[in-house]
Write a protein that holds these residues in place. Structure first.
Motif: not given
Length: 347
Positions: A325, A313-316, A270, A322, A319, A265-266
């Motif tokens: 993003y 899903d920006r939580q996963v 990404t 993010r 750095k 998922r990450q």
């Protein structure tokens, strides 16, 4: 009268490769394994490719040239698949070459692993100045269950995964492999002409899912010609041509339930952010070298991408992801990105 079924069908899609295709064909004629058929699909070349190819195959009945109107590499490869009779299918790009024992080496792995559906190998990446041995993974392995496929899915989305620094390509390419043709036929696996980009990567994602056993060998008998990212690539990226591939990946991630795995998922999140950020860079590169023009171009594109980014899903995200993003979703950070791209404009 029965027609002999070759062990391997080699498919070579060609479009305007008059400078390189003779060397490609020459390397195929020099193979130590001769129980093959080579299907060359000319996809409406406008240069001298067809004449060069006809000359290069003279006297070798294993080679067939098919000419069709230009429809793109996905359709060209599918044409080859429709014609293929071999037990195994192999794709080779027309500007690349292979070592004499290339086909024999890959086929030897199918005999060592009688239940395998896909044999995968690495390459030597080269250009006019140098060459470099690539390793998609540190060592060979056999995958015989869904859990073992995770590194393959991961590298489809993150080309750097498990690779050395300086890598130029990854496992998502169609070449460097043998595919069991029965697997492709049974699951109706083809290249999707609706995808302007990443058809090969998504094709392999479907193949990996369908395969019962896959083998990766640390062998580099394939010589991959590295091309630069030209103005056409930047223009196409700016057009959003990766969006259909992102949507197809999303569908497959859900369908295969790979989005239940935190690591995948990450990687998936990404990949999306990286592709959207490449789009931002592309519109900046195409804008006049003026800060306000680049800022406005970046703002407009970031705004257009907001609905797509909302699905990420920006939580996963790690750095770096993010930060990208934020540069795509926050107006101040988009201005920061535009300023950096303005300073690097033309480099």
């Amino acid at each position: 009268m029965t027609t002999h079924t070759p062990l391997i069908s080699v498919i070579v899609p060609v479009y305007n490769q008059e400078a390189y295709v003779a060397a490609c064909i020459g390397s195929l004629r020099a193979q130590t394994m001769d129980d093959v058929e080579v299907i060359i699909v000319d996809d409406g070349s406008t240069d001298d490719s067809v004449r060069v190819m006809r000359s290069a195959i003279v006297g070798d009945a294993r080679f067939t040239i098919v000419e069709q109107a230009n429809q793109g590499v996905a359709v060209a490869r599918n044409t080859g698949l429709d014609m293929a009779r071999g037990t195994w299918v192999c794709f080779i790009d027309p500007d690349d070459v292979v070592d004499p024992e290339y086909l024999a080496t890959l086929y030897g792995e199918t005999r060592a692993h009688p239940h395998v559906d896909v044999i995968m190998s690495a390459c030597v990446a080269f250009d006019s100045a140098s060459e470099r041995r690539q390793r998609f993974f540190p060592s060979g392995f056999v995958v015989a269950d869904e859990a073992g496929k995770k590194p393959l899915y991961r590298q489809l989305m993150d080309g750097a995964y498990m690779q050395d620094a300086g890598f130029v390509t990854a496992i998502g390419v169609p070449w460097g492999k043998l595919y069991r043709r029965a697997l492709l036929t049974e699951h109706d696996l083809r290249f999707d002409p609706a995808l302007p980009r990443m058809q090969d990567n998504l094709f392999n994602m479907e193949v990996f899912r369908a395969a019962h056993e896959l083998v990766y060998v640390d062998y580099a008998g394939y010589h991959y010609r590295v091309g630069g990212l030209g103005a056409r690539t930047v223009a196409n990226t700016a057009k959003g041509l990766y969006h259909p591939a992102i949507d197809a990946r999303t569908r497959l991630m859900h369908e295969y339930r790979l989005d239940n795995d935190a690591e995948l998922r990450q990687a998936w999140a990404t990949e999306q952010v990286n592709l959207y950020y490449q789009e931002l860079k592309a519109v900046a590169a195409l804008a006049p070298r003026d800060w306000n023009a680049i800022r406005r171009a970046c703002w407009r594109r970031a705004q257009a991408l907001r609905p797509r980014l909302a699905a990420v899903d920006r939580q996963v995200l790690p750095k770096a992801g993010r930060l990208k993003y934020a540069m795509l979703t926050n107006r101040f950070m988009t201005t920061v990105a535009a300023t950096l791209l303005w300073k690097n404009h033309g480099e």
